[in-house]
Design a protein around this motif. Structure first.
Motif, PDB file in Angstrom:
ATOM      1  N   ILE A   7      -6.220   0.574 -40.695  1.00 35.81           N
ATOM      2  CA  ILE A   7      -6.580   0.986 -39.341  1.00 35.81           C
ATOM      3  C   ILE A   7      -8.028   0.575 -39.093  1.00 35.81           C
ATOM      4  CG2 ILE A   7      -6.844   2.906 -37.723  1.00 35.81           C
ATOM      5  CD1 ILE A   7      -4.890   4.517 -39.438  1.00 35.81           C
ATOM      6  N   VAL A   8      -8.300   0.067 -37.900  1.00 37.50           N
ATOM      7  CA  VAL A   8      -9.658  -0.275 -37.479  1.00 37.50           C
ATOM      8  C   VAL A   8     -10.024   0.641 -36.315  1.00 37.50           C
ATOM      9  CG1 VAL A   8     -11.138  -2.081 -36.520  1.00 37.50           C
ATOM     10  CG2 VAL A   8      -9.369  -2.674 -38.200  1.00 37.50           C
ATOM     11  N   ALA A   9     -11.205   1.248 -36.380  1.00 37.45           N
ATOM     12  CA  ALA A   9     -11.663   2.154 -35.318  1.00 37.45           C
ATOM     13  C   ALA A   9     -12.030   1.356 -34.073  1.00 37.45           C
ATOM     14  CB  ALA A   9     -12.867   2.962 -35.791  1.00 37.45           C
ATOM     15  N   LYS A  10     -11.649   1.863 -32.913  1.00 39.86           N
ATOM     16  CA  LYS A  10     -11.980   1.214 -31.646  1.00 39.86           C
ATOM     17  C   LYS A  10     -13.239   1.803 -31.029  1.00 39.86           C
ATOM     18  CE  LYS A  10      -8.561   0.071 -28.892  1.00 39.86           C
ATOM     19  NZ  LYS A  10      -7.370   0.209 -28.028  1.00 39.86           N
ATOM     20  N   ARG A  11     -13.741   2.901 -31.585  1.00 36.78           N
ATOM     21  CA  ARG A  11     -14.931   3.527 -31.023  1.00 36.78           C
ATOM     22  C   ARG A  11     -16.031   3.549 -32.071  1.00 36.78           C
ATOM     23  NH1 ARG A  11     -15.418   9.344 -31.538  1.00 36.78           N
ATOM     24  NH2 ARG A  11     -14.221   9.962 -33.338  1.00 36.78           N
ATOM     25  N   ASP A  12     -17.262   3.511 -31.640  1.00 34.56           N
ATOM     26  CA  ASP A  12     -18.403   3.469 -32.558  1.00 34.56           C
ATOM     27  C   ASP A  12     -18.495   4.698 -33.447  1.00 34.56           C
ATOM     28  OD1 ASP A  12     -19.198   0.988 -31.734  1.00 34.56           O
ATOM     29  OD2 ASP A  12     -20.674   1.735 -30.293  1.00 34.56           O
ATOM     30  N   ALA A  13     -18.059   5.827 -32.942  1.00 34.31           N
ATOM     31  CA  ALA A  13     -18.161   7.075 -33.703  1.00 34.31           C
ATOM     32  C   ALA A  13     -17.176   7.127 -34.874  1.00 34.31           C
ATOM     33  CB  ALA A  13     -17.951   8.271 -32.785  1.00 34.31           C
ATOM     34  N   GLY A  14     -16.263   6.190 -34.960  1.00 30.13           N
ATOM     35  CA  GLY A  14     -15.340   6.145 -36.088  1.00 30.13           C
ATOM     36  C   GLY A  14     -14.032   6.846 -35.822  1.00 30.13           C
ATOM     37  N   PHE A  15     -13.498   7.485 -36.863  1.00 30.65           N
ATOM     38  CA  PHE A  15     -12.169   8.058 -36.829  1.00 30.65           C
ATOM     39  C   PHE A  15     -12.170   9.564 -36.560  1.00 30.65           C
ATOM     40  CE2 PHE A  15     -11.576   4.466 -39.916  1.00 30.65           C
ATOM     41  CZ  PHE A  15     -10.767   3.698 -39.104  1.00 30.65           C
ATOM     42  N   TYR A  16     -11.050  10.036 -36.044  1.00 30.53           N
ATOM     43  CA  TYR A  16     -10.792  11.468 -35.885  1.00 30.53           C
ATOM     44  C   TYR A  16     -10.030  11.967 -37.114  1.00 30.53           C
ATOM     45  CZ  TYR A  16     -11.682  10.665 -30.904  1.00 30.53           C
ATOM     46  OH  TYR A  16     -12.238  10.328 -29.698  1.00 30.53           O
ATOM     47  N   HIS A  17      -9.952  13.280 -37.277  1.00 33.00           N
ATOM     48  CA  HIS A  17      -9.143  13.856 -38.359  1.00 33.00           C
ATOM     49  C   HIS A  17      -7.675  13.460 -38.194  1.00 33.00           C
ATOM     50  CE1 HIS A  17     -12.152  16.321 -40.389  1.00 33.00           C
ATOM     51  NE2 HIS A  17     -12.660  16.556 -39.195  1.00 33.00           N
ATOM     52  N   THR A  18      -7.220  13.343 -36.960  1.00 33.22           N
ATOM     53  CA  THR A  18      -5.827  12.940 -36.731  1.00 33.22           C
ATOM     54  C   THR A  18      -5.565  11.526 -37.226  1.00 33.22           C
ATOM     55  OG1 THR A  18      -6.383  12.301 -34.461  1.00 33.22           O
ATOM     56  CG2 THR A  18      -5.450  14.512 -34.788  1.00 33.22           C
ATOM     57  N   THR A  19      -6.598  10.694 -37.225  1.00 32.69           N
ATOM     58  CA  THR A  19      -6.449   9.333 -37.751  1.00 32.69           C
ATOM     59  C   THR A  19      -6.228   9.378 -39.257  1.00 32.69           C
ATOM     60  OG1 THR A  19      -7.972   8.566 -36.042  1.00 32.69           O
ATOM     61  CG2 THR A  19      -7.449   7.021 -37.804  1.00 32.69           C
ATOM     62  N   VAL A  20      -6.944  10.265 -39.936  1.00 38.04           N
ATOM     63  CA  VAL A  20      -6.748  10.421 -41.384  1.00 38.04           C
ATOM     64  C   VAL A  20      -5.325  10.903 -41.651  1.00 38.04           C
ATOM     65  CG1 VAL A  20      -7.492  11.628 -43.471  1.00 38.04           C
ATOM     66  CG2 VAL A  20      -9.190  10.840 -41.814  1.00 38.04           C
ATOM     67  N   ASP A  21      -4.838  11.836 -40.855  1.00 36.73           N
ATOM     68  CA  ASP A  21      -3.460  12.309 -41.011  1.00 36.73           C
ATOM     69  C   ASP A  21      -2.463  11.162 -40.830  1.00 36.73           C
ATOM     70  OD1 ASP A  21      -4.455  14.875 -41.383  1.00 36.73           O
ATOM     71  OD2 ASP A  21      -4.078  15.492 -39.314  1.00 36.73           O
TER      72      ASP A  21
END
Length: 114
Positions: A7-21
């Motif tokens: 997965i590549v983040a689309k926002r500068d702030a990175g990933f959400y916890h839901t992305t880790v899930d």
């Protein structure tokens, strides 16, 4: 055969916890491609790499303290996350043969025999 997910983040702030899930679900589904070892790496905005791997299935890896710390690093600053499940077609099953491999400036996962 091995399996690779990412997965590549689309926002500068990175990933959400839901992305880790979601990533965890992807690794579990991908384990159909290989259950001999599981690993992942995350790259942050400063191109720092953090790596985790084990000669086990994803579900066992997720139960470790190292996974909790790794997942927090993904949320804190992650920009790219890649996971790998290995099916040992040659070589032993060990942490050393688990992917990813990290040597100098290169992080490598592959599918097949090199």
């Amino acid at each position: 055969m091995c399996g690779i997910v990412g997965i590549v983040a689309k926002r500068d702030a990175g990933f959400y916890h839901t992305t880790v899930d979601l990533f965890m679900q992807m690794l579990v589904a991908d384990s159909l491609r290989g259950e001999d070892s599981t690993g992942a790496f995350v790259v942050n905005k400063k191109n720092t790499v953090r790596l985790i791997k084990s000669a086990t299935t994803p579900n066992y890896l997720f139960e470790t303290k190292n996974w909790s710390s790794f997942a927090q690093a993904v949320v804190d600053k992650g920009q790219i996350i890649v996971g790998h499940n290995r099916k040992a077609t040659i070589g032993s099953v060990s942490r050393e043969t688990a992917h990813p491999f990290y040597e100098k400036e290169i992080v490598l996962v592959h599918n097949g025999t090199i």
